[in-house]
Write a protein that holds these residues in place. Structure first.
Motif, mmCIF file in Angstrom:
data_model
loop_
_atom_site.group_PDB
_atom_site.id
_atom_site.type_symbol
_atom_site.label_atom_id
_atom_site.label_comp_id
_atom_site.label_asym_id
_atom_site.label_seq_id
_atom_site.Cartn_x
_atom_site.Cartn_y
_atom_site.Cartn_z
ATOM 1 N N ALA A 31 -0.530 11.662 3.958
ATOM 2 C CA ALA A 31 -0.674 10.883 2.695
ATOM 3 C C ALA A 31 0.518 9.520 3.065
ATOM 4 O O ALA A 31 1.322 10.006 3.383
ATOM 5 C CB ALA A 31 -0.518 11.499 1.656
ATOM 6 N N ARG A 32 0.034 8.289 2.803
ATOM 7 C CA ARG A 32 0.987 7.301 2.988
ATOM 8 C C ARG A 32 0.847 6.417 1.567
ATOM 9 O O ARG A 32 -0.054 6.263 1.029
ATOM 10 C CB ARG A 32 0.503 6.475 4.293
ATOM 11 N N LEU A 33 1.995 5.548 1.520
ATOM 12 C CA LEU A 33 1.998 4.917 0.323
ATOM 13 C C LEU A 33 3.124 3.918 1.059
ATOM 14 O O LEU A 33 4.145 4.093 1.521
ATOM 15 C CB LEU A 33 3.046 5.756 -0.797
ATOM 16 N N ALA A 34 2.674 2.330 0.487
ATOM 17 C CA ALA A 34 3.519 1.403 0.795
ATOM 18 C C ALA A 34 3.474 0.324 -0.338
ATOM 19 O O ALA A 34 2.650 0.076 -1.166
ATOM 20 C CB ALA A 34 3.007 0.701 2.035
ATOM 21 N N LEU A 35 4.795 -0.252 -0.473
ATOM 22 C CA LEU A 35 5.018 -1.383 -1.487
ATOM 23 C C LEU A 35 5.691 -2.466 -1.093
ATOM 24 O O LEU A 35 6.529 -2.513 -0.335
ATOM 25 C CB LEU A 35 5.936 -0.711 -2.553
ATOM 26 N N VAL A 36 4.870 -3.700 -0.774
ATOM 27 C CA VAL A 36 5.380 -4.910 -0.058
ATOM 28 C C VAL A 36 5.230 -5.765 -0.802
ATOM 29 O O VAL A 36 4.680 -6.279 -2.053
ATOM 30 C CB VAL A 36 4.528 -5.000 1.320
ATOM 31 N N ASP A 37 5.701 -7.232 -0.399
ATOM 32 C CA ASP A 37 5.758 -8.419 -1.027
ATOM 33 C C ASP A 37 4.245 -8.832 -1.024
ATOM 34 O O ASP A 37 3.611 -8.926 -0.123
ATOM 35 C CB ASP A 37 6.633 -9.315 -0.396
ATOM 36 N N GLY A 38 3.926 -9.081 -2.590
ATOM 37 C CA GLY A 38 2.362 -9.496 -2.629
ATOM 38 C C GLY A 38 2.315 -11.078 -2.289
ATOM 39 O O GLY A 38 1.208 -11.418 -2.072
ATOM 40 N N ASP A 39 3.629 -11.905 -2.189
ATOM 41 C CA ASP A 39 3.408 -13.296 -1.878
ATOM 42 C C ASP A 39 4.515 -13.755 -1.004
ATOM 43 O O ASP A 39 5.595 -13.858 -1.746
ATOM 44 C CB ASP A 39 3.251 -14.115 -3.354
ATOM 45 N N SER A 40 4.542 -13.621 0.248
ATOM 46 C CA SER A 40 5.699 -13.915 0.937
ATOM 47 C C SER A 40 5.729 -15.579 1.231
ATOM 48 O O SER A 40 6.535 -16.001 1.975
ATOM 49 C CB SER A 40 5.605 -13.047 2.414
ATOM 50 N N GLY A 41 5.048 -16.499 0.416
ATOM 51 C CA GLY A 41 5.293 -17.771 0.804
ATOM 52 C C GLY A 41 4.258 -18.524 1.503
ATOM 53 O O GLY A 41 3.786 -17.777 2.075
ATOM 54 N N ASP A 42 4.306 -19.676 1.455
ATOM 55 C CA ASP A 42 3.484 -20.572 2.427
ATOM 56 C C ASP A 42 3.969 -20.712 3.684
ATOM 57 O O ASP A 42 5.053 -21.178 3.805
ATOM 58 C CB ASP A 42 3.364 -22.033 1.944
ATOM 59 N N ALA A 59 -8.650 4.838 1.514
ATOM 60 C CA ALA A 59 -7.603 4.126 1.141
ATOM 61 C C ALA A 59 -7.553 3.031 -0.269
ATOM 62 O O ALA A 59 -8.903 2.900 -0.756
ATOM 63 C CB ALA A 59 -7.003 3.096 2.221
ATOM 64 N N ALA A 60 -6.826 2.637 -0.759
ATOM 65 C CA ALA A 60 -6.806 2.012 -2.099
ATOM 66 C C ALA A 60 -5.737 0.809 -2.200
ATOM 67 O O ALA A 60 -4.527 1.194 -1.695
ATOM 68 C CB ALA A 60 -6.868 2.579 -3.434
ATOM 69 N N TRP A 61 -5.979 -0.278 -2.948
ATOM 70 C CA TRP A 61 -4.778 -1.182 -2.997
ATOM 71 C C TRP A 61 -4.850 -1.702 -4.230
ATOM 72 O O TRP A 61 -5.725 -2.065 -4.974
ATOM 73 C CB TRP A 61 -4.908 -2.143 -1.931
ATOM 74 N N HIS A 62 -3.687 -2.170 -4.805
ATOM 75 C CA HIS A 62 -3.643 -2.808 -5.944
ATOM 76 C C HIS A 62 -2.397 -4.142 -5.688
ATOM 77 O O HIS A 62 -1.492 -4.021 -5.477
ATOM 78 C CB HIS A 62 -3.085 -2.219 -7.145
ATOM 79 N N HIS A 63 -2.904 -5.373 -6.392
ATOM 80 C CA HIS A 63 -2.059 -6.527 -6.111
ATOM 81 C C HIS A 63 -1.822 -7.008 -7.718
ATOM 82 O O HIS A 63 -2.687 -7.293 -8.405
ATOM 83 C CB HIS A 63 -2.624 -7.626 -5.259
ATOM 84 N N GLY A 64 -0.561 -7.148 -7.934
ATOM 85 C CA GLY A 64 -0.262 -7.477 -9.177
ATOM 86 C C GLY A 64 -0.720 -9.060 -9.740
ATOM 87 O O GLY A 64 -0.514 -9.456 -10.881
ATOM 88 N N GLY A 65 -1.226 -9.974 -8.822
ATOM 89 C CA GLY A 65 -1.795 -11.178 -9.350
ATOM 90 C C GLY A 65 -0.491 -11.981 -9.658
ATOM 91 O O GLY A 65 0.581 -12.077 -9.218
ATOM 92 N N PRO A 66 -0.893 -13.197 -10.284
ATOM 93 C CA PRO A 66 -2.214 -13.488 -10.862
ATOM 94 C C PRO A 66 -3.394 -13.871 -10.075
ATOM 95 O O PRO A 66 -2.765 -14.858 -9.005
ATOM 96 C CB PRO A 66 -1.976 -14.576 -12.138
ATOM 97 N N VAL A 105 10.898 -12.509 2.320
ATOM 98 C CA VAL A 105 10.145 -11.484 1.791
ATOM 99 C C VAL A 105 11.114 -10.843 0.508
ATOM 100 O O VAL A 105 12.413 -10.626 0.882
ATOM 101 C CB VAL A 105 9.770 -10.405 2.312
ATOM 102 N N SER A 106 10.579 -10.681 -0.769
ATOM 103 C CA SER A 106 11.100 -10.038 -1.800
ATOM 104 C C SER A 106 10.213 -9.196 -2.482
ATOM 105 O O SER A 106 8.931 -9.573 -2.708
ATOM 106 C CB SER A 106 11.816 -11.191 -2.467
ATOM 107 N N ALA A 158 10.786 -9.380 -5.935
ATOM 108 C CA ALA A 158 11.115 -9.656 -7.119
ATOM 109 C C ALA A 158 9.749 -10.366 -7.851
ATOM 110 O O ALA A 158 9.879 -10.202 -8.915
ATOM 111 C CB ALA A 158 12.218 -10.987 -7.074
ATOM 112 N N GLY A 159 8.712 -10.648 -6.944
ATOM 113 C CA GLY A 159 7.540 -11.626 -7.666
ATOM 114 C C GLY A 159 6.425 -10.558 -7.505
ATOM 115 O O GLY A 159 6.620 -9.070 -7.869
ATOM 116 N N ASP A 160 5.328 -11.008 -7.472
ATOM 117 C CA ASP A 160 3.965 -9.838 -7.472
ATOM 118 C C ASP A 160 4.013 -9.054 -6.447
ATOM 119 O O ASP A 160 4.761 -9.447 -5.056
ATOM 120 C CB ASP A 160 2.948 -10.957 -7.251
ATOM 121 N N LYS A 161 3.539 -7.892 -6.589
ATOM 122 C CA LYS A 161 3.804 -6.675 -5.601
ATOM 123 C C LYS A 161 2.208 -6.243 -5.077
ATOM 124 O O LYS A 161 1.363 -6.421 -5.780
ATOM 125 C CB LYS A 161 4.640 -5.468 -6.233
ATOM 126 N N LEU A 162 2.360 -5.550 -3.932
ATOM 127 C CA LEU A 162 1.236 -5.256 -3.260
ATOM 128 C C LEU A 162 1.327 -3.945 -2.924
ATOM 129 O O LEU A 162 2.272 -3.437 -2.191
ATOM 130 C CB LEU A 162 0.867 -5.761 -1.879
#
Length: 201
Positions: free
Chosen positions: A12-23, A64-71, A34-35, A37-41
């Motif tokens: 089983a694997r789980l990862a929490l990463v920066d959902g928006d690392s910028g342009d 596998a499944a994923w969830h992105h906090g948006g918006p 990367v941070s 602090a904002g939206d998370k993946l």
């Protein structure tokens, strides 16, 4: 990132990463900003590997499944709070020299430009005088017409990619892998010309 061995080939694997690392062309040109602090993946995966003998390639499947906090904006421009999706992938050894793989992925249609993707193909050992592994695959990607139209693509439907590849070992550490692709309706546009290898050499 976390990984936990469940025993009998299961992990089983789980990862929490920066959902928006910028342009990458503006405020994050090197990809290091990367941070959390904002939206998370959030990503989760379960993998099962079944051994078939000492010299045989094992069977393997993943869920596998994923969830992105948006918006995220939907086709009508309304803000949606999140997006999510899932994937099932299978690698099955038909014989010691021939393997089949398949994958299906689904994502939230209201926020995903490509809510459905299907992939399948085979890997096989080349003739005895040649090293490595040959692979042949096809991938089909369905585009959401409403989201595509909102992005300025009026004739979006689907994209199909055909691929042939050859993984050639160079000693015990390195591989070289030429890859040939032919893409029908690039970008999902029905009126687009097929993308041929000689056009993008």
């Amino acid at each position: 990132r976390l990984a936990y061995a469940l025993g009998e080939g299961a992990t089983a694997r789980l990862a929490l990463v920066d959902g928006d690392s910028g342009d990458l062309l503006a405020d994050n040109p090197h990809g290091f900003d990367v941070s959390l602090a904002g939206d998370k993946l959030l990503l989760a995966e379960y993998e099962q590997i079944s051994e078939r003998g000492d010299d045989a390639v094992p069977d393997r499947w993943r869920l596998a499944a994923w969830h992105h906090g948006g918006p995220f904006a939907d086709a009508d421009g309304r803000e949606r709070s999140a997006s999510w999706g899932g994937m099932v992938a299978v690698d099955h050894a038909l014989t010691d020299e021939l393997g089949w793989f398949g994958r299906i992925s689904l994502s939230r249609s209201a926020t995903s430009l490509a809510p459905l993707a299907l992939e399948t193909g085979i890997n096989l050992a080349p003739p005895a005088q040649l090293p490595g592994t040959l692979g042949f695959g096809v991938a089909w990607l369905k585009l959401d017409r409403d989201l595509a139209a909102a992005a300025g693509i009026d004739d979006a439907d689907h994209e199909t990619a055909l691929e042939a590849t050859w993984s050639i070992p160079l000693g015990e550490t390195w591989h070289v892998q030429p890859d040939l692709q032919y893409i029908l309706q690039p970008g999902g546009r029905a009126a687009a010309d097929d993308a041929r290898p000689e056009e993008h050499a």
